[in-house]
Design a protein around this motif. Structure first.
Motif, short mmCIF file in Angstrom:
data_model
loop_
_atom_site.label_atom_id
_atom_site.label_comp_id
_atom_site.label_asym_id
_atom_site.label_seq_id
_atom_site.Cartn_x
_atom_site.Cartn_y
_atom_site.Cartn_z
N PHE A 286 1.32 3.37 3.22
CA PHE A 286 0.18 4.16 2.77
C PHE A 286 -1.08 3.66 3.48
O PHE A 286 -1.09 2.59 4.07
CB PHE A 286 0.02 4.10 1.24
N TRP A 287 -2.14 4.45 3.39
CA TRP A 287 -3.37 4.16 4.11
C TRP A 287 -4.49 3.77 3.14
O TRP A 287 -4.54 4.27 2.01
CB TRP A 287 -3.81 5.39 4.92
N ILE A 288 -5.36 2.90 3.62
CA ILE A 288 -6.56 2.54 2.87
C ILE A 288 -7.78 2.76 3.78
O ILE A 288 -7.65 2.78 5.01
CB ILE A 288 -6.53 1.07 2.38
N GLY A 289 -8.94 2.92 3.18
CA GLY A 289 -10.16 3.17 3.95
C GLY A 289 -11.18 2.07 3.85
O GLY A 289 -12.33 2.23 4.30
N ASP A 290 -10.79 0.93 3.27
CA ASP A 290 -11.74 -0.19 3.11
C ASP A 290 -11.05 -1.51 3.40
O ASP A 290 -10.86 -2.33 2.50
CB ASP A 290 -12.32 -0.20 1.70
N PRO A 291 -10.62 -1.74 4.64
CA PRO A 291 -9.87 -2.98 4.94
C PRO A 291 -10.66 -4.25 4.68
O PRO A 291 -10.07 -5.30 4.46
CB PRO A 291 -9.54 -2.83 6.43
N LYS A 292 -12.00 -4.18 4.69
CA LYS A 292 -12.79 -5.40 4.46
C LYS A 292 -12.64 -5.91 3.03
O LYS A 292 -12.97 -7.06 2.75
CB LYS A 292 -14.26 -5.15 4.77
N ASN A 293 -12.12 -5.08 2.12
CA ASN A 293 -11.91 -5.51 0.75
C ASN A 293 -10.57 -6.22 0.56
O ASN A 293 -10.23 -6.59 -0.56
CB ASN A 293 -11.99 -4.32 -0.21
N GLY A 294 -9.82 -6.40 1.64
CA GLY A 294 -8.60 -7.18 1.56
C GLY A 294 -7.34 -6.34 1.67
O GLY A 294 -7.32 -5.15 1.34
N ILE A 295 -6.27 -7.00 2.17
CA ILE A 295 -4.98 -6.33 2.33
C ILE A 295 -3.96 -6.86 1.32
O ILE A 295 -3.21 -6.10 0.72
CB ILE A 295 -4.43 -6.55 3.77
N SER A 296 -3.97 -8.18 1.13
CA SER A 296 -2.97 -8.79 0.23
C SER A 296 -3.10 -8.27 -1.19
O SER A 296 -2.08 -8.08 -1.90
CB SER A 296 -3.11 -10.32 0.26
N ASN A 297 -4.34 -8.04 -1.65
CA ASN A 297 -4.50 -7.60 -3.05
C ASN A 297 -3.94 -6.20 -3.27
O ASN A 297 -3.31 -5.92 -4.30
CB ASN A 297 -5.97 -7.66 -3.46
N VAL A 298 -4.12 -5.29 -2.30
CA VAL A 298 -3.60 -3.94 -2.50
C VAL A 298 -2.08 -3.93 -2.35
O VAL A 298 -1.38 -3.18 -3.05
CB VAL A 298 -4.28 -2.97 -1.51
N LYS A 299 -1.52 -4.76 -1.47
CA LYS A 299 -0.07 -4.87 -1.36
C LYS A 299 0.52 -5.45 -2.63
O LYS A 299 1.58 -5.00 -3.11
CB LYS A 299 0.31 -5.74 -0.17
N GLY A 300 -0.15 -6.43 -3.21
CA GLY A 300 0.33 -7.03 -4.45
C GLY A 300 0.35 -6.03 -5.59
O GLY A 300 1.30 -6.00 -6.40
N GLN A 301 -0.67 -5.16 -5.67
CA GLN A 301 -0.70 -4.15 -6.72
C GLN A 301 0.45 -3.15 -6.54
O GLN A 301 1.11 -2.76 -7.51
CB GLN A 301 -2.04 -3.42 -6.72
N ALA A 302 0.68 -2.73 -5.30
CA ALA A 302 1.77 -1.78 -5.04
C ALA A 302 3.12 -2.39 -5.38
O ALA A 302 3.99 -1.73 -5.98
CB ALA A 302 1.73 -1.34 -3.58
N LEU A 303 3.34 -3.66 -5.02
CA LEU A 303 4.61 -4.32 -5.33
C LEU A 303 4.82 -4.45 -6.84
O LEU A 303 5.94 -4.28 -7.34
CB LEU A 303 4.65 -5.70 -4.67
N LEU A 304 3.74 -4.75 -7.56
CA LEU A 304 3.87 -4.88 -9.01
C LEU A 304 4.22 -3.54 -9.65
O LEU A 304 5.05 -3.48 -10.59
CB LEU A 304 2.56 -5.43 -9.59
N LEU A 305 3.62 -2.45 -9.16
CA LEU A 305 3.96 -1.12 -9.68
C LEU A 305 5.42 -0.78 -9.37
O LEU A 305 6.13 -0.21 -10.22
CB LEU A 305 3.03 -0.07 -9.07
#
Length: 346
Positions: A286-305
């Motif tokens: 999937f795509w994000i539009g704010d990479p400066k806010n971090g990558i690991s945190n959004v991957k962690g949320q997706a994995l938890l879901l």
């Protein structure tokens, strides 16, 4: 008599000290304020004691003749004082102009930095040249010294000059600009500011790395926001061979839709990647539009879901296993040696 004369001198020195002390407090930089106070106090003391003119004559007597130009110690002192004052005025003026440039909404961040640096350099050069010419020194006399100084600087300050030139190149070609998210030499972060010598790179840990401009020119740089700020994130997961992979793919897409920073357009994609040793390997993109806010945190949320949804559906998340098969035991024949005549077998 002399007592009243001494008293007048003491009062004058005290008054001069008080005035200089108060005036120097208007200068914010403590080192500059101390230097200004020292020079002003020295001149005031010499004038009050009647030693200013004799001191000036003494300094003027120490001179060096270069062609048609006479360079005395007094001229050097006047030149240094005048240059310091003009440079200070140039710095103040450049700071004011840089603030006006930064406040402009019609300029890009890189253009703002470039204009600010150019204005500062031009004003400083004008201040130095004006200070040298203001004391009567012919600027052509400095040509020889400038050539020799440039030759020495070329060897001793190669890296500094290289960083300065690289900084100008970065500002002009806009390959790296404030606010960009970049990765260089294993360091990932966003560009906080750009100076004449280095770029300030702030990581997600809050650590500020000062990366030399030359390194950004000569090494490979990943700019995640050069043309746009879209970045694709890949999340790998696996399910048991007993599970329906189509259902597991649907769960991945559902998790992407519930991830906070995941964009709806471009659409998320989930696919079967391989048949692994212990699991059916899947990958969610999937795509994000704010990479400066971090990558690991959004991957962690997706994995938890994904974890929660797989458990809700009773789909097993496998882990590496090894099956050990033990063959049924076979009888082992044991033969004993026959005892010799007259002896018992042991």
């Amino acid at each position: 008599g002399w007592p009243s004369r001494v008293l007048d001198i003491a009062v004058s020195l005290l008054a001069a000290w008080v005035v200089i002390r108060i005036a120097s407090r208007l200068i914010r930089n403590r080192a500059a304020a101390r230097a200004v106070a020292t020079v002003a106090w020295t001149l005031a003391a010499l004038d009050i004691l009647g030693l200013l003119d004799p001191t000036a004559e003494l300094l003027d007597g120490v001179a060096l003749t270069l062609g048609d130009t006479r360079l005395s110690a007094l001229t050097v002192v006047k030149g240094v004082i005048l240059i310091v004052v003009l440079v200070w005025a140039a710095v103040v003026a450049s700071n004011l102009i840089e603030r006006r440039i930064d406040a402009s909404a019609d300029l890009t961040p890189s253009v703002k930095v470039l204009l600010g640096k150019l204005v500062r350099i031009v004003l400083l050069v004008i201040a130095v040249l004006a200070g040298v010419g203001g004391v009567g020194i012919d600027l052509t006399v400095l040509a020889v010294f400038t050539g020799a100084l440039g030759f020495g600087i070329g060897f001793g300050l190669q890296k500094v000059v290289s960083n300065l030139v690289s900084g100008l190149i970065l500002l002009m070609d806009k390959s790296v600009k404030p606010g960009d998210v970049i990765a260089v030499s294993g360091t990932y972060g966003w560009v906080d500011s750009m100076s004449a010598r280095y770029v300030s790179l702030v990581t997600r840990d809050g650590i500020e790395h000062l990366v030399p401009n030359e390194e950004l020119i000569t090494t490979r740089v990943e700019n995640w926001s050069y043309s746009n700020e879209l970045l694709r994130v890949s999340v790998d997961y696996g399910v048991s061979y007993n599970a329906d992979p189509r259902k597991a793919i649907a769960i991945g897409l559902e998790a992407a839709g519930e991830t906070e920073r995941a964009l709806k357009d471009p659409k998320p994609v989930c696919m079967l990647r391989a048949f692994g040793e212990s699991s059916v390997d899947l990958q969610l993109r999937f795509w994000i539009g704010d990479p400066k806010n971090g990558i690991s945190n959004v991957k962690g949320q997706a994995l938890l879901l994904i974890w929660d949804k797989l458990h809700e559906q009773g789909i097993e998340i496998p882990f590496p296993q090894r099956d050990l098969h033990i063959r049924s035991p076979e009888p082992i024949a044991v033969a004993t040696a026959e005892a010799a005549p007259g002896k018992k077998a042991e």
